[in-house]
Design an enzyme around this catalytic site. Sequence first.
Site, PDB file in Angstrom:
ATOM      1  N   LYS A 159       0.707  -0.955  -0.045  1.00 21.51           N
ATOM      2  CA  LYS A 159       0.553   0.321  -0.072  1.00 21.51           C
ATOM      3  C   LYS A 159       1.038   1.019   0.069  1.00 21.51           C
ATOM      4  CE  LYS A 159      -1.754   2.523   3.702  1.00 21.51           C
ATOM      5  NZ  LYS A 159      -2.907   2.758   4.615  1.00 21.51           N
ATOM      6  N   ASP A 178      -6.829   0.814   1.244  1.00 19.58           N
ATOM      7  CA  ASP A 178      -6.397   1.021   1.852  1.00 19.58           C
ATOM      8  C   ASP A 178      -7.687   0.837   2.559  1.00 19.58           C
ATOM      9  OD1 ASP A 178      -8.588   2.761   0.957  1.00 19.58           O
ATOM     10  OD2 ASP A 178      -7.530   4.536   2.426  1.00 19.58           O
TER      11      ASP A 178
END
Length: 250
Positions: A159, A178
């Site tokens: 991420k 996310d």
Amino acid sequence: MAKKSKKKPSAKKKPAPAKSQAAKSAKVAKTARAARAAGTDPKRVAAILAKLDEAYGNATCELKHENAFQLLISTILSAQCTDVRVNQVAETLYKKYPNPGAFAYATPGELEQDIRPTGFFRNKTKSVMGASKAIIEKFGGQVPRTMEEILTLPGVARKTANVVLGTAYGIPSGVVVDTHVLRLSKRLDLSRNEDPKKVEQDLMKIIPQEKWIQFSHQLIWHGRRVCHARKPKCAECNMESLCYAKDKTI
């Protein structure tokens, strides 16, 4: 003496032709494809992307930064913390620690207090200092530009890597997944997985690569402004007609 009549052999009934295993497998596969088509049908995905462009054409990363290194540090700090809080901390943080060297050789206890408002400050201090040292010692003071290299930095997973490579360098290395992207991907039936890595792989298959960076920003903006976790504002959503989530509010 009467002759015994010979019994005619009874005709055996032919068993009904059974479906071959291949036919059954094909039917199961067809059913599975039909079940997913509603969510990942190219026309529907294109319609969702068009709606996101319409609503969030200028969406971008909301972490304030001046360079790739600052974005890296802010993204590490953003774990389990809001971007607003990270930006508040960053206002003074990057004045005190202007470069990788300042972070790498900081006093751990002092840095912990400087980033304390972001939560999990002890672990984050280790990650920030470790990443900064690696950038100096292995990459000449520059945040690396490849997924393979950036993932070697302490505290950096996919991420964070996707945020930095996409926003700072414009490299579409993947899709940022996310909490908002995870939730909305499920609500919009773009992925039926729960694991962020698997969700990212699902999204990369159906979203054009040139849209990966912007798509992530747009979905995050939509999650923060409209499609909230507890009470989504479905009446204000321009994708309402395309969404059939079970927890819709209208």
